[in-house]
Write an enzyme that holds these catalytic residues in place. Structure first.
Site, PDB file in Angstrom:
ATOM      1  N   SER A 175       0.897  -0.826  -0.031  1.00 57.87           N
ATOM      2  CA  SER A 175       0.182  -0.247   0.475  1.00 57.87           C
ATOM      3  C   SER A 175       1.192   1.047  -0.121  1.00 57.87           C
ATOM      4  CB  SER A 175      -0.619   0.384   1.510  1.00 57.87           C
ATOM      5  OG  SER A 175      -0.244   0.003   2.227  1.00 57.87           O
ATOM      6  N   LYS A 176       0.319   2.016   0.041  1.00 58.21           N
ATOM      7  CA  LYS A 176       0.957   3.386  -0.946  1.00 58.21           C
ATOM      8  C   LYS A 176       1.340   4.946   1.181  1.00 58.21           C
ATOM      9  CE  LYS A 176      -2.625   7.087  -1.119  1.00 58.21           C
ATOM     10  NZ  LYS A 176      -3.513   7.499  -1.784  1.00 58.21           N
TER      11      LYS A 176
END
Length: 550
Positions: free
Chosen positions: A271-272
RNA sequence: GUCCCCAUCGUCUAGAGGCCCAGGACAUUGCCCUUUCACGGCAAUGACGGGGGUUCGAAUCCCCCUGGGGACGCCA
Protein backbone atom coordinates in the site's frame (compact mmCIF):
# COMPACT_ATOMS: atom_id res chain seq x y z
CA UNK A 1 -11.80 -29.09 -22.32
CA UNK A 2 -11.31 -27.59 -25.71
CA UNK A 3 -10.35 -24.28 -24.22
CA UNK A 4 -6.92 -25.53 -23.27
CA UNK A 5 -6.09 -26.51 -26.83
CA UNK A 6 -6.73 -23.03 -28.19
CA UNK A 7 -4.33 -20.14 -27.66
CA UNK A 8 -5.27 -18.48 -24.41
CA UNK A 9 -6.94 -15.12 -24.14
CA UNK A 10 -6.17 -13.19 -20.99
CA UNK A 11 -6.73 -9.68 -19.78
CA UNK A 12 -5.66 -7.06 -17.33
CA UNK A 13 -8.55 -5.00 -16.07
CA UNK A 14 -7.35 -2.01 -14.10
CA UNK A 15 -9.62 0.47 -12.47
CA UNK A 16 -8.59 4.01 -13.41
CA UNK A 17 -8.88 5.53 -9.96
CA UNK A 18 -5.56 7.10 -9.21
CA UNK A 19 -1.90 6.43 -9.72
CA UNK A 20 -0.87 3.54 -11.94
CA UNK A 21 -0.18 0.84 -9.40
CA UNK A 22 2.80 -1.46 -9.31
CA UNK A 23 0.42 -4.34 -8.57
CA UNK A 24 -1.29 -3.71 -11.88
CA UNK A 25 2.02 -4.02 -13.68
CA UNK A 26 2.84 -7.20 -11.78
CA UNK A 27 -0.42 -8.91 -12.68
CA UNK A 28 -0.25 -7.55 -16.22
CA UNK A 29 3.23 -8.98 -16.65
CA UNK A 30 2.16 -12.47 -15.64
CA UNK A 31 -0.89 -12.35 -17.88
CA UNK A 32 1.15 -11.04 -20.76
CA UNK A 33 3.76 -13.77 -20.39
CA UNK A 34 1.17 -16.49 -20.05
CA UNK A 35 -0.61 -15.43 -23.23
CA UNK A 36 2.36 -14.52 -25.39
CA UNK A 37 4.22 -17.69 -24.66
CA UNK A 38 1.39 -19.74 -26.07
CA UNK A 39 0.64 -17.42 -28.93
CA UNK A 40 -2.45 -16.13 -27.22
CA UNK A 41 -3.69 -12.59 -26.85
CA UNK A 42 -3.66 -10.07 -24.08
CA UNK A 43 -6.50 -7.65 -23.61
CA UNK A 44 -6.41 -4.37 -21.72
CA UNK A 45 -9.82 -3.47 -20.41
CA UNK A 46 -10.66 -0.41 -18.38
CA UNK A 47 -12.96 -1.09 -15.47
CA UNK A 48 -14.37 2.38 -14.92
CA UNK A 49 -17.70 1.42 -13.44
CA UNK A 50 -17.11 3.57 -10.39
CA UNK A 51 -18.34 6.88 -11.71
CA UNK A 52 -17.22 8.81 -8.69
CA UNK A 53 -13.61 7.75 -8.72
CA UNK A 54 -12.68 6.90 -12.30
CA UNK A 55 -10.82 9.46 -14.35
CA UNK A 56 -9.53 9.62 -17.88
CA UNK A 57 -6.30 11.01 -16.57
CA UNK A 58 -5.70 7.95 -14.47
CA UNK A 59 -6.51 5.73 -17.43
CA UNK A 60 -3.95 7.56 -19.54
CA UNK A 61 -1.31 7.15 -16.85
CA UNK A 62 -1.97 3.43 -16.63
CA UNK A 63 -1.57 2.92 -20.38
CA UNK A 64 1.53 5.06 -20.40
CA UNK A 65 3.08 3.14 -17.53
CA UNK A 66 2.43 -0.28 -19.01
CA UNK A 67 3.88 0.90 -22.30
CA UNK A 68 6.92 2.18 -20.48
CA UNK A 69 7.48 -1.32 -19.13
CA UNK A 70 7.12 -2.76 -22.60
CA UNK A 71 3.98 -4.70 -21.84
CA UNK A 72 2.05 -4.53 -25.07
CA UNK A 73 -1.66 -5.35 -25.34
CA UNK A 74 -3.35 -6.77 -28.40
CA UNK A 75 -6.71 -5.21 -27.73
CA UNK A 76 -7.49 -2.13 -25.70
CA UNK A 77 -9.29 1.18 -25.49
CA UNK A 78 -6.63 2.99 -27.49
CA UNK A 79 -6.18 0.46 -30.28
CA UNK A 80 -9.57 -1.16 -30.40
CA UNK A 81 -10.11 -4.79 -31.28
CA UNK A 82 -12.78 -7.34 -32.14
CA UNK A 83 -14.56 -6.93 -28.81
CA UNK A 84 -14.58 -3.14 -28.65
CA UNK A 85 -15.29 -1.02 -26.77
CA UNK A 86 -12.79 -1.80 -24.02
CA UNK A 87 -13.97 0.76 -21.56
CA UNK A 88 -16.77 -0.52 -19.41
CA UNK A 89 -18.47 2.85 -19.18
CA UNK A 90 -19.04 2.51 -22.91
CA UNK A 91 -20.65 -0.90 -22.62
CA UNK A 92 -23.57 0.04 -20.39
CA UNK A 93 -26.24 -1.16 -22.77
CA UNK A 94 -24.60 -4.56 -22.94
CA UNK A 95 -24.71 -4.95 -19.19
CA UNK A 96 -28.28 -3.70 -18.96
CA UNK A 97 -29.40 -6.28 -21.51
CA UNK A 98 -27.69 -9.04 -19.61
CA UNK A 99 -29.09 -7.92 -16.31
CA UNK A 100 -32.56 -7.86 -17.84
CA UNK A 101 -32.03 -11.40 -19.09
CA UNK A 102 -31.06 -12.54 -15.64
CA UNK A 103 -34.10 -10.93 -14.06
CA UNK A 104 -36.34 -12.45 -16.70
CA UNK A 105 -34.83 -15.85 -16.06
CA UNK A 106 -35.43 -15.52 -12.33
CA UNK A 107 -31.72 -15.54 -11.60
CA UNK A 108 -31.69 -11.96 -10.33
CA UNK A 109 -34.14 -9.54 -8.80
CA UNK A 110 -34.73 -5.87 -8.25
CA UNK A 111 -34.20 -4.48 -4.80
CA UNK A 112 -35.29 -1.12 -3.45
CA UNK A 113 -33.87 -1.41 0.03
CA UNK A 114 -32.36 1.84 1.24
CA UNK A 115 -28.82 2.24 2.46
CA UNK A 116 -30.25 2.93 5.92
CA UNK A 117 -32.14 -0.34 5.97
CA UNK A 118 -29.06 -2.23 4.78
CA UNK A 119 -27.05 -0.60 7.53
CA UNK A 120 -29.58 -1.63 10.13
CA UNK A 121 -29.65 -5.21 8.87
CA UNK A 122 -25.91 -5.40 8.96
CA UNK A 123 -25.82 -4.11 12.50
CA UNK A 124 -28.41 -6.64 13.68
CA UNK A 125 -26.58 -9.48 12.00
CA UNK A 126 -23.32 -8.46 13.55
CA UNK A 127 -25.01 -8.23 16.95
CA UNK A 128 -26.39 -11.73 16.44
CA UNK A 129 -22.90 -12.82 15.39
CA UNK A 130 -24.11 -13.74 11.95
CA UNK A 131 -22.17 -12.93 8.81
CA UNK A 132 -23.19 -9.56 7.51
CA UNK A 133 -25.01 -9.81 4.21
CA UNK A 134 -28.18 -8.86 2.44
CA UNK A 135 -31.12 -10.59 4.13
CA UNK A 136 -33.10 -11.15 0.95
CA UNK A 137 -35.90 -8.78 1.87
CA UNK A 138 -36.79 -7.84 -1.71
CA UNK A 139 -36.00 -11.31 -3.00
CA UNK A 140 -39.09 -12.57 -1.22
CA UNK A 141 -41.39 -9.70 -1.97
CA UNK A 142 -43.89 -9.74 -4.80
CA UNK A 143 -41.80 -8.92 -7.90
CA UNK A 144 -44.65 -6.91 -9.36
CA UNK A 145 -44.76 -4.70 -6.28
CA UNK A 146 -41.02 -4.06 -6.42
CA UNK A 147 -41.28 -3.42 -10.14
CA UNK A 148 -44.00 -0.86 -9.49
CA UNK A 149 -41.74 1.01 -7.09
CA UNK A 150 -38.97 1.07 -9.64
CA UNK A 151 -41.33 2.28 -12.33
CA UNK A 152 -42.52 5.01 -10.00
CA UNK A 153 -38.97 6.26 -9.73
CA UNK A 154 -37.71 4.63 -6.57
CA UNK A 155 -33.99 4.02 -6.97
CA UNK A 156 -33.13 0.36 -6.99
CA UNK A 157 -30.44 -2.17 -7.64
CA UNK A 158 -30.47 -5.63 -9.17
CA UNK A 159 -29.17 -8.48 -7.07
CA UNK A 160 -28.05 -11.99 -7.87
CA UNK A 161 -30.28 -14.73 -6.52
CA UNK A 162 -27.68 -16.83 -4.78
CA UNK A 163 -28.95 -20.38 -4.24
CA UNK A 164 -29.60 -21.00 -0.56
CA UNK A 165 -29.63 -24.10 1.59
CA UNK A 166 -32.21 -24.57 4.33
CA UNK A 167 -29.76 -23.94 7.15
CA UNK A 168 -28.83 -20.58 5.71
CA UNK A 169 -29.92 -17.61 7.84
CA UNK A 170 -30.81 -15.86 4.60
CA UNK A 171 -32.86 -18.78 3.29
CA UNK A 172 -36.39 -18.26 2.08
CA UNK A 173 -39.11 -20.25 0.41
CA UNK A 174 -36.83 -21.09 -2.50
CA UNK A 175 -34.13 -22.72 -0.38
CA UNK A 176 -32.86 -26.16 -1.13
CA UNK A 177 -33.14 -28.76 1.60
CA UNK A 178 -29.43 -29.47 1.54
CA UNK A 179 -26.30 -27.40 1.95
CA UNK A 180 -25.39 -25.56 -1.23
CA UNK A 181 -21.75 -25.25 -2.16
CA UNK A 182 -19.84 -23.60 -4.96
CA UNK A 183 -16.48 -24.90 -6.00
CA UNK A 184 -13.92 -23.94 -8.57
CA UNK A 185 -10.47 -25.05 -9.53
CA UNK A 186 -7.67 -22.61 -9.01
CA UNK A 187 -4.82 -23.58 -11.31
CA UNK A 188 -2.33 -22.82 -8.58
CA UNK A 189 -4.03 -24.35 -5.54
CA UNK A 190 -6.50 -26.93 -6.72
CA UNK A 191 -10.14 -27.04 -5.74
CA UNK A 192 -11.54 -24.28 -3.56
CA UNK A 193 -15.01 -24.59 -2.08
CA UNK A 194 -17.45 -22.17 -0.46
CA UNK A 195 -20.86 -22.57 1.12
CA UNK A 196 -23.43 -20.26 -0.42
CA UNK A 197 -24.37 -19.17 3.08
CA UNK A 198 -21.13 -17.24 3.01
CA UNK A 199 -22.13 -15.46 -0.14
CA UNK A 200 -24.21 -12.33 -0.30
CA UNK A 201 -26.96 -11.67 -2.81
CA UNK A 202 -24.47 -9.58 -4.66
CA UNK A 203 -25.49 -6.32 -6.32
CA UNK A 204 -25.08 -6.63 -10.09
CA UNK A 205 -26.41 -3.28 -11.17
CA UNK A 206 -26.10 -0.18 -9.04
CA UNK A 207 -28.83 2.40 -8.68
CA UNK A 208 -26.99 4.68 -11.07
CA UNK A 209 -27.52 2.05 -13.73
CA UNK A 210 -23.86 1.07 -13.84
CA UNK A 211 -22.89 -2.55 -13.39
CA UNK A 212 -20.80 -3.65 -10.46
CA UNK A 213 -17.41 -5.17 -10.99
CA UNK A 214 -18.78 -8.67 -10.55
CA UNK A 215 -21.30 -8.39 -13.33
CA UNK A 216 -19.21 -6.41 -15.77
CA UNK A 217 -16.19 -8.61 -15.33
CA UNK A 218 -18.12 -11.82 -15.97
CA UNK A 219 -20.03 -10.45 -18.94
CA UNK A 220 -16.93 -8.95 -20.51
CA UNK A 221 -14.70 -11.94 -19.92
CA UNK A 222 -17.29 -14.12 -21.58
CA UNK A 223 -17.98 -11.77 -24.49
CA UNK A 224 -14.29 -11.11 -25.04
CA UNK A 225 -13.48 -14.81 -25.08
CA UNK A 226 -11.22 -14.69 -22.05
CA UNK A 227 -10.01 -18.22 -21.39
CA UNK A 228 -7.83 -17.70 -18.34
CA UNK A 229 -8.20 -15.25 -15.52
CA UNK A 230 -4.93 -14.57 -13.75
CA UNK A 231 -5.58 -12.02 -11.05
CA UNK A 232 -4.63 -11.14 -7.49
CA UNK A 233 -5.33 -13.43 -4.59
CA UNK A 234 -7.66 -10.82 -3.13
CA UNK A 235 -10.26 -12.08 -5.60
CA UNK A 236 -10.46 -15.63 -4.36
CA UNK A 237 -13.41 -14.96 -2.13
CA UNK A 238 -15.32 -13.26 -4.95
CA UNK A 239 -14.74 -16.07 -7.37
CA UNK A 240 -17.71 -18.17 -6.22
CA UNK A 241 -19.94 -15.20 -7.02
CA UNK A 242 -18.50 -15.16 -10.48
CA UNK A 243 -18.93 -18.91 -10.85
CA UNK A 244 -22.58 -18.50 -9.85
CA UNK A 245 -22.96 -15.77 -12.43
CA UNK A 246 -21.48 -17.85 -15.22
CA UNK A 247 -23.90 -20.58 -14.24
CA UNK A 248 -26.83 -18.18 -14.17
CA UNK A 249 -25.99 -17.10 -17.70
CA UNK A 250 -25.40 -20.67 -18.77
CA UNK A 251 -21.83 -19.90 -19.77
CA UNK A 252 -18.68 -21.88 -19.31
CA UNK A 253 -16.38 -20.21 -16.80
CA UNK A 254 -12.77 -19.49 -17.67
CA UNK A 255 -9.90 -21.05 -15.78
CA UNK A 256 -8.69 -19.20 -12.73
CA UNK A 257 -5.27 -18.68 -11.22
CA UNK A 258 -4.89 -16.32 -8.28
CA UNK A 259 -1.45 -14.85 -7.93
CA UNK A 260 -0.02 -14.00 -4.51
CA UNK A 261 -0.29 -10.38 -3.52
CA UNK A 262 2.71 -8.07 -3.36
CA UNK A 263 3.38 -7.20 0.29
CA UNK A 264 4.74 -4.42 2.44
CA UNK A 265 7.62 -5.23 4.74
CA UNK A 266 5.08 -6.13 7.44
CA UNK A 267 3.46 -8.62 5.05
CA UNK A 268 0.25 -6.68 4.60
CA UNK A 269 -1.00 -6.05 1.07
CA UNK A 270 1.29 -3.52 -0.56
CA UNK A 271 0.00 0.00 0.00
CA UNK A 272 1.10 3.53 -0.63
CA UNK A 273 1.16 4.30 3.07
CA UNK A 274 4.02 1.88 3.54
CA UNK A 275 5.68 1.60 0.17
CA UNK A 276 6.08 3.48 -3.04
CA UNK A 277 3.54 1.87 -5.36
CA UNK A 278 3.08 4.38 -8.13
CA UNK A 279 4.72 3.35 -11.37
CA UNK A 280 5.25 7.03 -12.06
CA UNK A 281 7.26 7.27 -8.89
CA UNK A 282 9.58 4.49 -9.98
CA UNK A 283 10.03 6.07 -13.35
CA UNK A 284 10.59 9.49 -11.87
CA UNK A 285 13.19 8.16 -9.48
CA UNK A 286 15.26 6.62 -12.19
CA UNK A 287 14.27 2.98 -12.11
CA UNK A 288 14.76 1.37 -15.47
CA UNK A 289 11.81 -0.35 -17.09
CA UNK A 290 13.68 -3.57 -17.85
CA UNK A 291 14.98 -3.76 -14.29
CA UNK A 292 11.48 -3.16 -13.05
CA UNK A 293 10.08 -5.95 -15.20
CA UNK A 294 12.86 -8.26 -14.07
CA UNK A 295 12.10 -7.49 -10.46
CA UNK A 296 8.35 -7.89 -10.81
CA UNK A 297 8.86 -11.19 -12.59
CA UNK A 298 11.03 -12.33 -9.73
CA UNK A 299 8.13 -11.86 -7.36
CA UNK A 300 6.40 -15.23 -7.29
CA UNK A 301 8.30 -16.79 -10.17
CA UNK A 302 11.68 -18.46 -10.62
CA UNK A 303 13.41 -19.81 -13.66
CA UNK A 304 14.10 -23.52 -13.65
CA UNK A 305 17.77 -22.80 -14.35
CA UNK A 306 17.95 -20.42 -11.42
CA UNK A 307 18.79 -17.31 -13.41
CA UNK A 308 17.83 -14.07 -11.76
CA UNK A 309 18.64 -11.63 -14.48
CA UNK A 310 16.18 -11.89 -17.31
CA UNK A 311 14.50 -9.80 -19.96
CA UNK A 312 10.84 -9.53 -20.74
CA UNK A 313 11.24 -11.90 -23.66
CA UNK A 314 13.16 -14.40 -21.49
CA UNK A 315 10.29 -14.23 -19.07
CA UNK A 316 7.71 -14.76 -21.78
CA UNK A 317 9.66 -17.68 -23.15
CA UNK A 318 10.11 -19.51 -19.87
CA UNK A 319 7.05 -18.58 -17.87
CA UNK A 320 4.89 -21.37 -16.56
CA UNK A 321 2.23 -21.47 -13.88
CA UNK A 322 3.98 -24.53 -12.49
CA UNK A 323 6.80 -22.38 -11.21
CA UNK A 324 4.70 -19.72 -9.54
CA UNK A 325 5.17 -19.68 -5.78
CA UNK A 326 2.32 -18.87 -3.44
CA UNK A 327 3.86 -17.11 -0.48
CA UNK A 328 3.16 -13.38 -0.61
CA UNK A 329 6.39 -11.74 -1.77
CA UNK A 330 7.58 -8.69 0.10
CA UNK A 331 8.28 -5.90 -2.33
CA UNK A 332 11.87 -5.27 -1.26
CA UNK A 333 13.23 -2.01 -2.64
CA UNK A 334 16.77 -2.98 -1.73
CA UNK A 335 16.85 -5.78 -4.21
CA UNK A 336 15.20 -3.66 -6.87
CA UNK A 337 17.87 -1.05 -6.33
CA UNK A 338 20.62 -3.63 -6.74
CA UNK A 339 19.00 -4.90 -9.93
CA UNK A 340 18.69 -1.39 -11.27
CA UNK A 341 22.39 -0.85 -10.64
CA UNK A 342 23.26 -4.00 -12.52
CA UNK A 343 21.15 -2.97 -15.46
CA UNK A 344 22.78 0.43 -15.47
CA UNK A 345 26.33 -0.89 -15.51
CA UNK A 346 25.85 -4.09 -17.46
CA UNK A 347 23.09 -3.39 -19.91
CA UNK A 348 23.63 0.26 -20.74
CA UNK A 349 26.50 1.80 -22.65
CA UNK A 350 28.08 5.00 -21.40
CA UNK A 351 26.18 6.92 -24.02
CA UNK A 352 22.97 5.34 -22.92
CA UNK A 353 23.65 6.31 -19.34
CA UNK A 354 24.33 9.86 -20.47
CA UNK A 355 21.04 9.86 -22.29
CA UNK A 356 19.37 8.43 -19.21
CA UNK A 357 20.78 11.11 -16.92
CA UNK A 358 19.76 13.78 -19.35
CA UNK A 359 16.27 12.43 -19.56
CA UNK A 360 15.85 11.90 -15.84
CA UNK A 361 17.55 14.92 -14.33
CA UNK A 362 19.01 17.24 -16.90
CA UNK A 363 16.26 17.54 -19.42
CA UNK A 364 15.46 20.97 -20.76
CA UNK A 365 12.03 21.06 -19.23
CA UNK A 366 13.18 20.36 -15.71
CA UNK A 367 16.20 22.62 -15.98
CA UNK A 368 14.13 25.41 -17.41
CA UNK A 369 11.58 25.19 -14.64
CA UNK A 370 14.36 25.33 -12.06
CA UNK A 371 16.10 28.23 -13.76
CA UNK A 372 12.85 30.08 -13.89
CA UNK A 373 12.55 30.17 -10.13
CA UNK A 374 16.26 30.27 -9.24
CA UNK A 375 17.75 32.56 -11.84
CA UNK A 376 17.97 35.70 -9.72
CA UNK A 377 19.54 33.73 -6.92
CA UNK A 378 22.87 32.67 -8.40
CA UNK A 379 25.71 34.32 -10.26
CA UNK A 380 27.49 31.57 -12.13
CA UNK A 381 27.05 27.96 -13.10
CA UNK A 382 28.71 26.27 -10.16
CA UNK A 383 26.88 28.52 -7.73
CA UNK A 384 23.75 27.08 -9.15
CA UNK A 385 24.64 23.56 -8.09
CA UNK A 386 25.61 24.78 -4.66
CA UNK A 387 22.39 26.72 -4.35
CA UNK A 388 19.99 24.10 -5.56
CA UNK A 389 21.45 20.60 -5.25
CA UNK A 390 18.18 19.37 -3.86
CA UNK A 391 16.58 19.38 -7.25
CA UNK A 392 18.92 16.56 -8.15
CA UNK A 393 19.35 14.53 -5.00
CA UNK A 394 17.01 12.16 -3.32
CA UNK A 395 17.11 12.93 0.38
CA UNK A 396 18.54 16.42 0.75
CA UNK A 397 17.22 16.84 4.24
CA UNK A 398 18.89 13.74 5.62
CA UNK A 399 22.01 14.39 3.62
CA UNK A 400 22.23 17.83 5.18
CA UNK A 401 22.29 16.13 8.56
CA UNK A 402 18.71 16.77 9.53
CA UNK A 403 17.38 14.72 12.42
CA UNK A 404 13.80 15.95 12.40
CA UNK A 405 14.18 18.27 15.38
CA UNK A 406 13.93 21.39 13.24
CA UNK A 407 10.84 20.13 11.46
CA UNK A 408 8.33 20.81 14.19
CA UNK A 409 5.77 23.37 13.21
CA UNK A 410 6.08 26.40 15.44
CA UNK A 411 4.00 26.02 18.56
CA UNK A 412 2.99 22.45 17.76
CA UNK A 413 4.00 19.26 19.48
CA UNK A 414 5.67 16.37 17.78
CA UNK A 415 2.38 14.52 17.55
CA UNK A 416 0.59 17.54 16.12
CA UNK A 417 3.33 18.11 13.59
CA UNK A 418 3.12 14.51 12.52
CA UNK A 419 -0.61 14.81 11.97
CA UNK A 420 -0.13 18.08 10.10
CA UNK A 421 2.47 16.61 7.76
CA UNK A 422 0.47 13.45 7.22
CA UNK A 423 -2.44 15.62 6.24
CA UNK A 424 -0.16 17.32 3.74
CA UNK A 425 0.95 14.05 2.12
CA UNK A 426 -2.62 12.92 1.81
CA UNK A 427 -3.44 16.09 -0.06
CA UNK A 428 -0.38 15.77 -2.25
CA UNK A 429 -1.29 12.16 -2.94
CA UNK A 430 -4.49 13.14 -4.67
CA UNK A 431 -3.22 16.34 -6.30
CA UNK A 432 -2.76 15.00 -9.79
CA UNK A 433 -2.56 18.53 -11.09
CA UNK A 434 0.60 19.79 -9.44
CA UNK A 435 0.92 23.14 -11.09
CA UNK A 436 2.16 26.07 -9.06
CA UNK A 437 -1.32 27.52 -8.74
CA UNK A 438 -2.82 24.25 -7.59
CA UNK A 439 0.01 23.69 -5.11
CA UNK A 440 -0.44 27.18 -3.80
CA UNK A 441 -4.13 26.59 -3.30
CA UNK A 442 -3.41 23.24 -1.70
CA UNK A 443 -0.98 24.79 0.75
CA UNK A 444 -3.33 27.60 1.61
CA UNK A 445 -6.15 25.21 2.33
CA UNK A 446 -3.82 23.02 4.34
CA UNK A 447 -2.69 25.95 6.46
CA UNK A 448 -6.23 27.10 7.01
CA UNK A 449 -7.43 23.66 8.02
CA UNK A 450 -4.77 23.42 10.66
CA UNK A 451 -4.97 26.99 11.84
CA UNK A 452 -1.46 27.84 10.68
CA UNK A 453 0.00 30.78 8.88
CA UNK A 454 2.31 30.13 5.94
CA UNK A 455 5.04 31.69 7.99
CA UNK A 456 4.66 29.00 10.62
CA UNK A 457 4.06 26.10 8.30
CA UNK A 458 6.29 26.68 5.31
CA UNK A 459 9.73 26.52 6.87
CA UNK A 460 9.52 22.91 8.05
CA UNK A 461 8.27 21.89 4.63
CA UNK A 462 10.96 23.87 2.88
CA UNK A 463 13.55 22.26 5.10
CA UNK A 464 12.39 18.70 4.64
CA UNK A 465 12.19 19.16 0.89
CA UNK A 466 15.51 20.88 0.36
CA UNK A 467 17.61 20.59 3.48
CA UNK A 468 18.01 24.34 3.21
CA UNK A 469 16.46 27.36 4.84
CA UNK A 470 16.88 29.49 1.76
CA UNK A 471 15.08 28.39 -1.35
CA UNK A 472 12.81 29.86 -3.98
CA UNK A 473 9.19 30.19 -2.93
CA UNK A 474 7.65 27.04 -1.56
CA UNK A 475 4.74 26.56 -3.95
CA UNK A 476 6.89 27.06 -7.03
CA UNK A 477 9.63 24.86 -5.64
CA UNK A 478 7.15 22.09 -4.96
CA UNK A 479 5.65 22.41 -8.40
CA UNK A 480 9.09 22.10 -9.97
CA UNK A 481 10.07 19.12 -7.85
CA UNK A 482 6.85 17.46 -8.78
CA UNK A 483 4.36 15.47 -6.84
CA UNK A 484 6.34 12.22 -6.72
CA UNK A 485 9.43 13.76 -5.20
CA UNK A 486 7.45 15.92 -2.82
CA UNK A 487 5.39 13.16 -1.34
CA UNK A 488 8.37 10.85 -1.05
CA UNK A 489 10.34 13.44 0.83
CA UNK A 490 7.56 14.22 3.23
CA UNK A 491 6.98 10.55 3.97
CA UNK A 492 10.69 9.95 4.43
CA UNK A 493 10.81 12.49 7.20
CA UNK A 494 7.87 11.22 9.25
CA UNK A 495 9.79 8.40 10.95
CA UNK A 496 12.48 10.89 11.90
CA UNK A 497 9.95 13.04 13.68
CA UNK A 498 8.39 9.96 15.17
CA UNK A 499 11.70 9.09 16.80
CA UNK A 500 12.11 12.51 18.35
CA UNK A 501 12.03 12.61 22.15
CA UNK A 502 8.54 13.16 23.50
CA UNK A 503 8.64 16.74 24.72
CA UNK A 504 11.37 18.40 22.76
CA UNK A 505 12.30 21.88 23.82
CA UNK A 506 12.13 24.29 20.96
CA UNK A 507 15.84 24.65 21.46
CA UNK A 508 17.01 21.16 22.29
CA UNK A 509 20.17 21.35 24.34
CA UNK A 510 23.30 20.43 22.53
CA UNK A 511 24.42 18.35 25.49
CA UNK A 512 26.66 15.41 24.82
CA UNK A 513 24.27 12.78 26.00
CA UNK A 514 21.51 12.84 23.44
CA UNK A 515 18.89 10.16 23.39
CA UNK A 516 20.36 7.02 21.94
CA UNK A 517 17.38 6.65 19.66
CA UNK A 518 18.06 9.90 17.87
CA UNK A 519 19.31 9.20 14.38
CA UNK A 520 22.93 9.89 13.59
CA UNK A 521 23.20 13.40 12.36
CA UNK A 522 26.80 13.69 11.35
CA UNK A 523 27.87 16.77 9.53
CA UNK A 524 27.57 16.44 5.79
CA UNK A 525 30.67 14.89 4.37
CA UNK A 526 31.54 12.88 7.43
CA UNK A 527 28.46 10.76 7.35
CA UNK A 528 29.08 7.58 5.40
CA UNK A 529 25.66 7.97 3.86
CA UNK A 530 26.05 11.58 2.89
CA UNK A 531 28.53 11.06 0.12
CA UNK A 532 27.30 7.68 -0.92
CA UNK A 533 26.79 7.99 -4.65
CA UNK A 534 24.20 5.28 -4.42
CA UNK A 535 21.98 7.63 -2.53
CA UNK A 536 21.95 10.08 -5.38
CA UNK A 537 18.85 9.86 -7.46
CA UNK A 538 17.49 7.37 -5.03
CA UNK A 539 14.82 8.78 -2.77
CA UNK A 540 14.71 7.10 0.57
CA UNK A 541 11.43 5.29 0.48
CA UNK A 542 9.86 4.28 3.72
CA UNK A 543 11.10 0.71 3.77
CA UNK A 544 10.93 -1.73 6.57
CA UNK A 545 13.54 -0.08 8.67
CA UNK A 546 12.27 3.43 8.32
CA UNK A 547 8.56 3.01 7.79
CA UNK A 548 6.36 5.02 10.10
CA UNK A 549 4.19 3.00 12.36
CA UNK A 550 0.70 2.72 10.93
C1' G B 1 -16.01 -12.60 14.43
C1' U B 2 -16.96 -15.78 9.90
C1' C B 3 -15.09 -17.82 5.41
C1' C B 4 -10.98 -18.63 2.21
C1' C B 5 -5.71 -18.73 1.06
C1' C B 6 -0.67 -19.25 2.54
C1' A B 7 3.79 -21.01 5.67
C1' U B 8 12.28 -22.79 4.01
C1' C B 9 17.64 -17.69 6.11
C1' G B 10 15.82 -10.40 7.80
C1' U B 11 14.05 -10.35 2.20
C1' C B 12 13.20 -13.01 -2.94
C1' U B 13 13.54 -18.06 -3.30
C1' A B 14 15.72 -23.60 -4.86
C1' G B 15 13.87 -27.95 -3.00
C1' A B 16 8.04 -32.14 -6.30
C1' G B 17 10.51 -38.90 0.18
C1' G B 18 16.76 -40.49 0.38
C1' C B 19 21.38 -36.33 -3.96
C1' C B 20 19.80 -31.49 1.98
C1' C B 21 23.44 -31.71 9.31
C1' A B 22 19.07 -27.55 3.18
C1' G B 23 21.47 -24.48 -2.41
C1' G B 24 21.45 -19.46 -4.85
C1' A B 25 20.45 -14.05 -4.81
C1' C B 26 19.61 -9.26 -2.00
C1' A B 27 20.84 -7.18 2.66
C1' U B 28 24.52 -7.45 6.77
C1' U B 29 29.77 -8.37 8.47
C1' G B 30 34.95 -9.43 7.40
C1' C B 31 39.03 -9.95 3.95
C1' C B 32 41.23 -9.00 -1.01
C1' C B 33 41.70 -5.54 -5.17
C1' U B 34 42.39 -0.14 -4.88
C1' U B 35 45.61 6.84 -3.61
C1' U B 36 39.64 7.38 -2.00
C1' C B 37 34.69 5.72 -2.92
C1' A B 38 32.26 2.38 -5.83
C1' C B 39 32.49 -1.94 -8.97
C1' G B 40 34.51 -6.80 -8.76
C1' G B 41 36.44 -11.28 -6.07
C1' C B 42 36.53 -14.37 -1.65
C1' A B 43 34.49 -15.66 3.02
C1' A B 44 31.21 -15.49 7.28
C1' U B 45 26.50 -14.99 9.88
C1' G B 46 21.72 -16.77 8.81
C1' A B 47 15.89 -20.73 7.69
C1' C B 48 12.72 -25.95 7.00
C1' G B 49 6.89 -22.16 12.97
C1' G B 50 5.18 -26.22 16.80
C1' G B 51 3.08 -31.05 17.75
C1' G B 52 1.31 -35.53 16.09
C1' G B 53 1.14 -39.22 12.33
C1' U B 54 2.53 -42.17 7.38
C1' U B 55 7.37 -44.30 5.93
C1' C B 56 13.28 -48.11 6.56
C1' G B 57 13.70 -42.75 5.61
C1' A B 58 10.13 -36.15 5.50
C1' A B 59 11.75 -29.45 4.32
C1' U B 60 9.06 -32.58 0.94
C1' C B 61 2.71 -36.63 2.14
C1' C B 62 -1.66 -36.37 6.02
C1' C B 63 -3.94 -34.15 10.59
C1' C B 64 -4.12 -30.55 14.53
C1' C B 65 -2.24 -26.07 16.52
C1' U B 66 0.12 -21.52 15.81
C1' G B 67 1.35 -17.52 12.77
C1' G B 68 0.60 -14.36 8.52
C1' G B 69 -2.59 -12.62 4.68
C1' G B 70 -7.11 -11.72 2.01
C1' A B 71 -12.38 -11.21 1.68
C1' C B 72 -16.86 -10.13 4.01
C1' G B 73 -19.60 -2.42 0.06
C1' C B 74 -24.72 0.20 -4.74
C1' C B 75 -14.99 -0.02 -4.62
C1' A B 76 -12.59 -2.58 -7.84
Amino acid sequence: MTASTRPPVVRIAPSPTGDPHVGTAYIALFNYAFAKQQGGSFILRIEDTDQARSTRQSEAMILESLRWLGIQWDEGPDIGGPSAPYRQSERLDIYRRHVADLVAAGEAYWCTCTAERLDGVRKEQTARKENPGYDGHCRFRDPAAVRAEIDAGTPGVVRLKVPRGANDPKAGADAASHDVKVAFVDRLRGSVEFHTREIDDQVLQKSDGFPTYHLANVVDDHLMGVSHVLRGEEWISSTPKHILLYAAFGWEAPEFAHLPLLRNADKSKVSKRKNPVSLRWFRECGYLPDAMVNFLGMMAFTFADGREIFSLSDFVQHFTLDRVSLGGPVFDLKKLLWLNGRYLREKRSDDEVVAYLKAQLFNDGYLRSIVKIAKERFEKSDDFIAYAPWFFTASPYVEAGGDGSDLLVKGRTKKETLAILESLVERVDVAFDFSEERVKALLELWCADHGMTPKEAFMPVRLLLSGKKATPGLPESMAVLGRERVRTRIRAVLPLIQKLPEAPKADASKADAPKADAPKADAPGTSPKADDPKAVGEPKPPTSTTAPRA
